[in-house]
Design a protein around this motif. Structure first.
Motif, PDB file in Angstrom:
ATOM      1  N   GLU A 147      -9.604  -1.306   2.131  1.00 54.08           N
ATOM      2  CA  GLU A 147      -8.367  -0.914   1.702  1.00 54.08           C
ATOM      3  C   GLU A 147      -8.239  -1.837   0.373  1.00 54.08           C
TER       4      GLU A 147
ATOM      5  N   MET B  45       2.124   1.417  -3.828  1.00 55.26           N
ATOM      6  CA  MET B  45       1.145   2.374  -4.582  1.00 55.26           C
ATOM      7  C   MET B  45       1.122   3.912  -4.258  1.00 55.26           C
ATOM      8  N   ASP B  46       0.782   4.703  -2.622  1.00 56.00           N
ATOM      9  CA  ASP B  46       0.875   5.640  -2.633  1.00 56.00           C
ATOM     10  C   ASP B  46       2.157   6.263  -2.971  1.00 56.00           C
TER      11      ASP B  46
ATOM     12  N   LEU C  46      -1.826  -0.639 -10.039  1.00 58.09           N
ATOM     13  CA  LEU C  46      -1.883  -1.205  -9.151  1.00 58.09           C
ATOM     14  C   LEU C  46      -2.667  -2.909  -8.880  1.00 58.09           C
TER      15      LEU C  46
ATOM     16  N   ARG D 138     -10.680  -0.548  -2.091  1.00 60.80           N
ATOM     17  CA  ARG D 138     -10.650   0.587  -2.638  1.00 60.80           C
ATOM     18  C   ARG D 138     -10.123   1.279  -3.514  1.00 60.80           C
ATOM     19  N   CYS D 139      -8.293   0.063  -3.483  1.00 54.55           N
ATOM     20  CA  CYS D 139      -7.262  -0.237  -4.716  1.00 54.55           C
ATOM     21  C   CYS D 139      -7.369  -0.517  -5.407  1.00 54.55           C
TER      22      CYS D 139
ATOM     23  N   PHE E 229       1.067  -1.078  -0.416  1.00 48.85           N
ATOM     24  CA  PHE E 229       0.130  -0.213  -0.055  1.00 48.85           C
ATOM     25  C   PHE E 229       0.585   1.273   0.200  1.00 48.85           C
TER      26      PHE E 229
ATOM     27  N   LEU F  57      -7.238   6.210  -2.085  1.00 47.56           N
ATOM     28  CA  LEU F  57      -6.969   5.282  -1.975  1.00 47.56           C
ATOM     29  C   LEU F  57      -6.869   5.423  -0.363  1.00 47.56           C
ATOM     30  N   THR F  58      -6.119   7.070  -0.066  1.00 43.36           N
ATOM     31  CA  THR F  58      -5.997   7.603   1.642  1.00 43.36           C
ATOM     32  C   THR F  58      -7.997   7.935   2.287  1.00 43.36           C
ATOM     33  N   ASN F  59      -8.481   7.723   1.614  1.00 47.84           N
ATOM     34  CA  ASN F  59     -10.476   7.145   2.020  1.00 47.84           C
ATOM     35  C   ASN F  59     -10.623   9.246   2.197  1.00 47.84           C
TER      36      ASN F  59
ATOM     37  N   ALA G 109     -10.131   2.108  -7.633  1.00 44.99           N
ATOM     38  CA  ALA G 109      -8.925   3.569  -8.160  1.00 44.99           C
ATOM     39  C   ALA G 109      -8.725   2.302  -9.349  1.00 44.99           C
TER      40      ALA G 109
END
Length: 752
Positions: free
Chosen positions: A664, A525-526, A614, A667-668, A522, A693-695, A671
């Motif tokens: 998470e 990715m961020d 991703l 969400r990933c 994670f 990604l960070t909600n 996205a």
């Protein structure tokens, strides 16, 4: 109304019949002049009862021209000046035109019925059936008749899975890997008898080519129809006849043909074949193979059965008439024709030798000119490179310089010492640019030395591009360029050393991947997203990377990601949004469709590549690794299927052992699927992706079917891996070639 108690049952019975009549009439009305049928709807054989697609391109109804026995077929017709038949539902079992109906009943059964024969079941819902009102049968403007559960957005049955004698855009030939059914085209016996005829066209998976077969009338197959490049004889009916093979009579010569003519005096009939399953092509094949046959025609008015001529003696050709025969016309000049073939072949060979000699001399002279042009071009490029170096440092540099954090110019001898002469022990990997070596500067600093290969597809343009772009970029998630070196034909870039190599070194190895737990993945990715945000929004110029993939993501001591390899990147002004090129560079599988097909690229091109990346990181699989015999999908298509089915957590790398955050992951994946939308405008910006990604934002937009749903050609590159890969950067002056490559691969692999 006043009536006696005794008359009450008759009145009730009258109203009952009236109600049923009204329901029936309303049912027929619903099925007429519409494109869909719902549960309980009926389509009958009347001239007005039909389904037509929304734009009126196709209509489905029972054929209004029955055969002599009043039998008909439920068919789909293309609409135009003259309607043309494109699909037949019940070609093996015609039904009575006076009682035929198509119904979708409340048990979820789509079937054809008439007073003769058994019902023809097109689709029956598996039990238990809950009488769902969401099942609808619709005729689409593609010509596809689709039975669909619109609540689940799931296709239950479609006519495209049952081709007859026509191939429409969107249909496939080959083997349906889900059901095992063979998709092929089979001709009809005649224009009115639509039962399967003598010819079949299908995709031969082993040889990867289209093949035709002549179906034996006893149920077997009498061999392949010859391909056009193997033909020498006369083309009589869209196919061709091969000469000199077993079974071909010696009485037939190249140029012999059948010609349809009106005749009289036809007393030389050999025999009649009254079998109505024989079409005109069957008659032709039998006459051609029989040296005693000189002509043929069909026996019945519907184009079936055969009549043969024993000779043409006494037969007269009329200018017009009602009795037409296909008469064999002999080619008397075939021997002369063969002689001229040899003469022309000899002259052609002589001319070819002369032409090749002239061409060879021209090529040698051209080679000398190109060598001189290359020398001049190299001088110009070196001057341009010096200008790029001055841009990076802000002043003129001579020799080895070190102005604070500015770009350094290294001598070739210092690079030789730092890498121990580019020894194999110091080699870190191989990429499209060339080999990468570990080096140690006199200060003790470890560096990565990227050496341009002389055989690389990249050249001074990419070298200067990376030098110009990356020297001014400063971000924790971008690799730092320390300096460069030019020595004669050698071009070298020096970067900060990344001890953990590249992301693909860990991600695509079953052992090393275990070191990447969910938190690390994670964070990677961020970090990549943060680096892209800087390139797209916060750097001095807007930068489009154009080759984002796992091998171009380097990892530092703490597994923090750094984007590298800016050789094909492009610089935009803040006002520019997109650009166009006819020089397609990048990696198949990670390129957005508008870039691969049309040469159009923008920040949304990088967003597409990030979406694929991703899914790579979540699954631990390469973007084309999901392909297998029973699932012709790439990773993007596989993720989309899991999303549709509501089981997207099955995409997660099993090596994570459920030690991940489900929220998470969802969400990933959400996205990622939004990033790979086919239309660039539908994709989010990288800043919106980070918020997802960070909600930080709630996303209500659902992804649509991605652009590259099936497997595509993917060339992988191990930039910092242990194994030597192949060049992932491909150039082409014509972007249409890329379109043809994609279309060919989708047809061969039967993508859905």
């Amino acid at each position: 109304m006043v009536y006696t108690e005794k008359g009450k049952p008759q009145v009730l019975l009258f109203f009952t019949y009236l109600s049923l009549w009204c329901i029936t009439i309303s049912t027929y009305v619903k099925a007429e002049n519409t494109d869909s049928m719902k549960l309980g709807d009926i389509l009958n054989a009347s001239a007005t009862s039909k389904l037509c697609s929304k734009q009126g391109r196709y209509c489905m109804h029972f054929n209004q021209k029955p055969d002599p026995e009043n039998l008909t077929y439920l068919s789909i017709f293309g609409k135009g000046k003259d309607d043309w038949l494109v699909w037949i539902s019940n070609r093996n079992q015609p039904v009575d035109i006076n009682s035929a109906i198509l119904s979708l009943n409340y048990s979820g059964v789509l079937k054809i019925e008439s007073k003769i024969g058994k019902p023809i079941i097109l689709y029956a819902s598996p039990p238990p059936f809950n009488n769902s009102s969401y099942i609808v049968a619709t005729l689409l403007d593609t010509g596809n008749f689709v039975l669909k559960d619109i609540q689940k957005n799931f296709v239950l049955w479609q006519s495209f899975d049952h081709p007859t004698d026509s191939l429409l855009p969107g249909m496939k030939l080959g083997v349906n890997l889900k059901t095992g059914e063979n998709w092929s085209l089979v001709s009809s016996i005649s224009d009115t008898i639509l039962s399967p005829g003598p010819f079949r066209l299908e995709w031969e998976a082993t040889r990867k080519e289209l093949t035709g077969q002549l179906i034996n009338r006893e149920g077997g197959e009498s061999g392949d129809i010859a391909r056009a490049d193997m033909c020498y004889g006369y083309n009589t009916n869209g196919g061709c006849q091969k000469w000199g093979e077993a079974g071909i009579p010696t009485c037939r010569n190249p140029g012999d043909k059948f010609d349809n003519k009106p005749v009289y005096g036809n007393d030389n009939i050999v025999n009649n074949i009254e079998n109505a399953s024989y079409g005109i092509s069957d008659c032709q094949e039998m006459c051609w193979s029989n040296c005693s046959c000189f002509g043929f025609k069909y026996l019945y008015e519907n184009g079936t059965g055969c009549v043969f001529l024993e000779s043409t003696e006494g037969l007269n050709v009329a200018s017009s008439g009602d009795d037409y025969f296909y008469i064999l016309i002999k080619n008397a000049d075939h021997k002369v024709f063969d002689k001229w073939i040899w003469i022309c072949a000899g002259m052609g060979t002589l001319l070819l030798i002369i032409g090749l000699s002239i061409l060879l001399r021209a090529l040698m002279k051209r080679k000398q000119v190109l060598r001189e042009e290359e020398r001049i071009r190299m001088q110009i490029e070196i001057q341009d490179l010096e200008a790029s170096r001055r841009y990076c440092n802000g002043d003129d540099l001579e020799g080895d310089l070190s102005n604070g954090d500015d770009l350094k110019v290294f001598s070739y001898s210092s690079i030789i010492v730092a890498t121990s002469g580019f020894s194999s022990e110091n080699k870190l990997g191989q990429g499209g640019f060339g080999p990468v070596f570990k080096g140690i500067l006199p200060s003790g600093q470890e560096v990565a030395v990227k050496k341009l290969s002389k055989t690389s597809g990249q050249g001074m343009t990419e070298f200067r591009n990376e030098l110009t772009l990356i020297c001014k970029l400063q971000h924790t998630n971008l690799v730092q360029l320390i300096g460069h070196c030019i020595h004669e034909q050698e071009r070298i870039l020096i970067y900060e050393y990344m001890p953990n190599k590249s992301l693909d070194f860990f991600l695509f190895d079953s052992t090393r991947r275990k070191l990447l737990n969910w938190n690390k993945r994670f964070n990677i990715m961020d970090g990549i997203a943060q680096g892209l945000l800087y390139l797209h929004k916060y750097s001095r110029h807007k930068i489009i990377h154009r080759d984002l993939k796992a091998s171009n993501i380097l990892l530092d001591d703490n597994m923090n990601p750094k984007i590298s390899d800016f050789g094909v990147a492009r610089m935009f002004t803040k006002q520019e949004t997109e650009a166009n090129t006819n020089r397609i560079v990048g990696t198949y599988g990670y390129m957005s469709p508008e870039y691969a097909m049309e040469g159009v690229f923008s920040t949304k091109s990088d967003v597409y590549s990030f979406g694929v990346l991703l899914l790579d990181i979540i699954s631990g699989e390469k973007c084309n690794s999901m392909y297998c015999e029973d699932r012709p999908l790439n990773l993007v298509g596989h993720a989309w299927e899991l999303w549709k089915e509501g089981v997207v957590l099955q995409l997660v790398d099993p090596l994570l052992n459920d030690t991940f955050s489900e929220d998470e992951v969802l969400r990933c994946v959400h996205a990622g699927l939004l990033c790979v939308e086919e239309n660039a405008d539908d994709r989010p910006t990288i800043s919106n992706v980070i918020a997802m990604l960070t909600n930080k934002i709630k996303v209500d937009v659902l992804p649509k079917k991605p652009a590259y749903y099936g497997r595509t050609r993917v060339f992988d590159e191990e930039t910092y891996g242990e194994e030597v890969g192949v060049d992932s950067t491909h150039e082409n002056s014509d972007s249409h070639v890329q379109s043809l490559l994609k279309c060919r691969d989708e047809i061969i692999k039967f993508t859905e």
